[in-house]
Scaffold this motif. Sequence first.
Motif, PDB file in Angstrom:
ATOM      1  N   GLY A  60      51.068  38.713  43.232  1.00 26.25           N
ATOM      2  CA  GLY A  60      50.022  39.356  42.434  1.00 26.25           C
ATOM      3  C   GLY A  60      49.472  38.433  41.365  1.00 26.25           C
ATOM      4  O   GLY A  60      48.252  38.340  41.167  1.00 26.25           O
ATOM      5  N   VAL A  61      50.351  37.729  40.680  1.00 28.34           N
ATOM      6  CA  VAL A  61      49.918  36.757  39.670  1.00 28.34           C
ATOM      7  C   VAL A  61      49.145  35.637  40.333  1.00 28.34           C
ATOM      8  O   VAL A  61      48.066  35.241  39.876  1.00 28.34           O
ATOM      9  N   ASP A  62      49.666  35.113  41.441  1.00 24.68           N
ATOM     10  CA  ASP A  62      48.982  34.030  42.153  1.00 24.68           C
ATOM     11  C   ASP A  62      47.579  34.441  42.594  1.00 24.68           C
ATOM     12  O   ASP A  62      46.619  33.676  42.443  1.00 24.68           O
ATOM     13  N   ALA A  63      47.468  35.632  43.136  1.00 23.79           N
ATOM     14  CA  ALA A  63      46.163  36.111  43.626  1.00 23.79           C
ATOM     15  C   ALA A  63      45.178  36.262  42.484  1.00 23.79           C
ATOM     16  O   ALA A  63      43.996  35.915  42.624  1.00 23.79           O
ATOM     17  N   LEU A  64      45.652  36.756  41.342  1.00 19.36           N
ATOM     18  CA  LEU A  64      44.739  36.910  40.204  1.00 19.36           C
ATOM     19  C   LEU A  64      44.290  35.558  39.683  1.00 19.36           C
ATOM     20  O   LEU A  64      43.104  35.366  39.385  1.00 19.36           O
ATOM     21  N   VAL A  65      45.218  34.609  39.581  1.00 19.68           N
ATOM     22  CA  VAL A  65      44.847  33.267  39.114  1.00 19.68           C
ATOM     23  C   VAL A  65      43.833  32.638  40.068  1.00 19.68           C
ATOM     24  O   VAL A  65      42.829  32.055  39.645  1.00 19.68           O
ATOM     25  N   ALA A  66      44.060  32.784  41.362  1.00 15.78           N
ATOM     26  CA  ALA A  66      43.122  32.244  42.339  1.00 15.78           C
ATOM     27  C   ALA A  66      41.765  32.918  42.235  1.00 15.78           C
ATOM     28  O   ALA A  66      40.726  32.258  42.334  1.00 15.78           O
ATOM     29  N   LEU A  67      41.758  34.215  42.032  1.00 20.86           N
ATOM     30  CA  LEU A  67      40.507  34.956  41.894  1.00 20.86           C
ATOM     31  C   LEU A  67      39.724  34.488  40.684  1.00 20.86           C
ATOM     32  O   LEU A  67      38.521  34.238  40.753  1.00 20.86           O
ATOM     33  N   VAL A  68      40.409  34.310  39.551  1.00 16.93           N
ATOM     34  CA  VAL A  68      39.752  33.869  38.320  1.00 16.93           C
ATOM     35  C   VAL A  68      39.218  32.451  38.480  1.00 16.93           C
ATOM     36  O   VAL A  68      38.120  32.129  38.025  1.00 16.93           O
ATOM     37  N   ARG A  69      39.975  31.609  39.147  1.00 15.87           N
ATOM     38  CA  ARG A  69      39.542  30.218  39.358  1.00 15.87           C
ATOM     39  C   ARG A  69      38.444  30.112  40.419  1.00 15.87           C
ATOM     40  O   ARG A  69      37.809  29.078  40.539  1.00 15.87           O
ATOM     41  N   GLY A  70      38.316  31.135  41.227  1.00 15.07           N
ATOM     42  CA  GLY A  70      37.339  31.082  42.326  1.00 15.07           C
ATOM     43  C   GLY A  70      37.857  30.320  43.523  1.00 15.07           C
ATOM     44  O   GLY A  70      37.074  29.809  44.325  1.00 15.07           O
TER      45      GLY A  70
END
Length: 194
Positions: free
Chosen positions: A183-193
């Motif tokens: 979940g943390v990884d997915a959010l970081v990836a989403l924010v980074r694009g």
Amino acid sequence: MSTSGDRYHHGALAAALLEAADALLGESGAATLSLREVARRAGVSHNAPYHHFADRQALLKRLSERHMSALLDAQRAAASASPPGASRLRAMAVAYVDYAADHPQGFALVFDPEVCVPGAPSETMAPLIRANEELIADVVGEVDPRLDEPARAAAVAGVWGLAHGLANLVVAGHLPRDAAAPGVDALVALVRGD
């Protein structure tokens, strides 16, 4: 009737009472925790806890401070064992969720607004909260050192909110424990694009 002097050296009674209280907290939660039951569990007279805690609320505050300190220690250990940057942020968030899952009653007590009043933490709790925020701020600064102070403060609130939300969802059984890291990884990836 047992007395504290019979079984405990000076200073050890408070620790024994806290251990007993923490065990009871883990078994049945804060709602049913009483000084009398803590005394019984510790094997001392029912008046013994009053030598160290003015009332039940004082005991609950001390337990919440104890759990906040342990939660902070868990995050610090995760941070020190991880490389700087996003990996460290992920490790701290997972440690936060893991602590909540391992100690759900203690975790709930830390954030109980009747125990730790928002905006008015105890003298012991205030520096623990500040240290938690500073730890997150340091890691946020590693992830993006260009952030100005308002942006960093907002990111700290977001990171803490993410970890806390995941922790509550895991403790309540709405998410499996192993969903935290992805979940943390997915959010970081989403924010980074990514």
